[in-house]
Design a protein around this motif. Structure first.
Motif, PDB file in Angstrom:
ATOM      1  N   THR A   1      47.451  31.664  35.182  1.00  0.00           N
ATOM      2  CA  THR A   1      48.575  30.953  34.866  1.00  0.00           C
ATOM      3  C   THR A   1      49.026  31.412  33.482  1.00  0.00           C
ATOM      4  N   LYS A   2      47.759  31.721  32.631  1.00  0.00           N
ATOM      5  CA  LYS A   2      47.834  31.961  31.262  1.00  0.00           C
ATOM      6  C   LYS A   2      47.931  33.682  30.702  1.00  0.00           C
TER       7      LYS A   2
ATOM      8  N   LEU B   1      48.371  40.194  37.722  1.00  0.00           N
ATOM      9  CA  LEU B   1      49.095  39.648  36.748  1.00  0.00           C
ATOM     10  C   LEU B   1      48.908  39.931  35.294  1.00  0.00           C
ATOM     11  N   LEU B   2      47.264  40.007  34.997  1.00  0.00           N
ATOM     12  CA  LEU B   2      46.941  40.269  33.821  1.00  0.00           C
ATOM     13  C   LEU B   2      47.050  41.818  33.494  1.00  0.00           C
ATOM     14  N   ILE B   3      46.667  42.571  34.586  1.00  0.00           N
ATOM     15  CA  ILE B   3      46.486  43.889  34.375  1.00  0.00           C
ATOM     16  C   ILE B   3      48.080  44.363  34.295  1.00  0.00           C
ATOM     17  N   ASP B   4      49.081  43.900  34.686  1.00  0.00           N
ATOM     18  CA  ASP B   4      50.542  44.305  34.300  1.00  0.00           C
ATOM     19  C   ASP B   4      50.968  44.025  32.887  1.00  0.00           C
TER      20      ASP B   4
ATOM     21  N   GLU C   1      44.499  25.131  28.280  1.00  0.00           N
ATOM     22  CA  GLU C   1      44.563  23.872  29.353  1.00  0.00           C
ATOM     23  C   GLU C   1      44.964  24.819  30.512  1.00  0.00           C
ATOM     24  N   GLY C   2      44.170  24.571  31.778  1.00  0.00           N
ATOM     25  CA  GLY C   2      44.504  25.230  32.961  1.00  0.00           C
ATOM     26  C   GLY C   2      43.415  25.109  33.725  1.00  0.00           C
ATOM     27  N   SER C   3      43.631  25.850  34.930  1.00  0.00           N
ATOM     28  CA  SER C   3      42.289  26.046  35.989  1.00  0.00           C
ATOM     29  C   SER C   3      41.184  26.895  35.343  1.00  0.00           C
ATOM     30  N   HIS C   4      40.215  26.784  36.154  1.00  0.00           N
ATOM     31  CA  HIS C   4      38.949  27.857  35.843  1.00  0.00           C
ATOM     32  C   HIS C   4      39.647  29.356  36.047  1.00  0.00           C
TER      33      HIS C   4
END
Length: 326
Positions: free
Chosen positions: A309-310, A98-101, A301-304
């Protein structure tokens, strides 16, 4: 024989009968447990064989220490990001998808799967920070990458600070995604490695994951990617290389606890703001960014796994940061 002796005999006989009954019950339970574990193990072995053939290859291999290390390249921007995973991430490339995209329209992104991860080979070489950093650097050299931004999740915070001090003329900036801090507390704990490996090799971990629900269900990955991540998790989880990395975790942190980022190196840290297990998590990162003349910490704010998600926010803030430091 008097009445008292007769009562004692009957009582003794009753006790022996109860003891035999309990032994039968306990024996039955043990046999059922052995049968259950045996079935779980057989299903695990058969499933691994079937699943291995369903895994689709991605990326390309580079040769490091006569072994194959998998790397994935996406995008053709003027600057390169070398992307490194958190400890134990089964498939770093797919985990970062997701981040790579989000990054690849503007940057050339090179995601590296260290030995023991994803589609890369395992290795018997000790998982010390020195060896891991050297192997990653060799992979970068094999790809003929001169200058690049080093970005990574979690344990990359430990390996990364060693990396940038070892190769200061190559790294343009460091970007941490809820990255570890070399002097964070609690890293000297002794992990139950044998139990962890037993859970994985016996198939019990597969069963636990099955009954605990889908960890990827609420995330934005497409269904095909989710399935591939599950397949790779079952293949690489608990392998000897990853277990050895966990074995060296405490000593790696101990040996690196005094390391700091070079003052002239731009450092951007995305940090989980709601870490309830470690109240010092944000202050530790605040202190770390002060080591850099161009340091910036962005709490989220989020998971490790903030990049799950971010990823859009991380990509946008990273691009903005790079514009301001250039």
């Amino acid at each position: 024989m008097n009445v008292e002796e007769n009562v004692n005999i009957r009582n003794g006989t009753g006790i022996r009968k109860k003891r035999r009954l309990w032994l039968k019950i306990i024996g039955g339970i043990l046999r059922a447990l052995v049968l259950f574990v045996g079935i779980v193990f057989i299903v695990h072995v058969i499933s691994k064989g079937v699943e291995k053939n369903k895994i689709e290859t991605y990326g390309q291999y580079v040769t490091v220490d006569d072994k194959q290390m998998n790397v994935f390249i996406q995008g053709s921007g003027p600057q390169t990001i070398v992307l490194l995973p958190g400890q134990g991430t089964p498939s770093p490339v797919l985990d970062f998808k997701l981040l790579i995209d989000e990054l690849s329209p503007d940057y050339r992104v090179v995601a590296i799967e260290p030995f023991g991860y994803g589609l890369s080979d395992t290795t018997d070489k000790a998982r010390t920070t020195e060896n891991i950093v050297s192997e990653i650097h060799e992979a970068v050299q094999q790809l003929d990458i001169g200058r690049y931004i080093l970005m990574g999740h979690s344990i990359t915070g430990l390996y990364g600070v060693s990396y940038v001090n070892s190769y200061p003329d190559e790294v343009l900036a460091f970007v941490g995604i809820d990255s570890s801090v070399p002097n964070q507390p609690g890293m000297d704990v002794k992990l139950p490695l044998k139990s962890m490996q037993l859970l994985q090799q016996s198939g019990l971990m597969r069963l636990l994951q099955k009954v605990s629900g889908d960890a990827y269900a609420s995330l934005d990955y497409d269904e095909h990617t989710k399935e591939q991540m599950r397949l790779i998790t079952n293949q690489v989880g608990g392998n000897a290389t990853l277990m050895d990395e966990l074995k060296h975790l405490g000593s790696n942190f101990k040996n690196g606890e005094q390391l700091t980022y070079p003052n002239e190196l731009p450092v951007l840290l995305f940090v989980q703001s709601n870490n309830e297990q470690n109240e010092q998590w944000v202050p530790l990162h605040e202190a770390q960014v002060k080591q850099s003349a161009q340091g910036l910490m962005i709490p989220m704010e989020g998971s490790h796994y903030l990049h799950h998600t971010k990823y859009k926010e991380i990509a946008e803030a990273f691009k903005d940061y790079m514009k301001h430091i250039q």
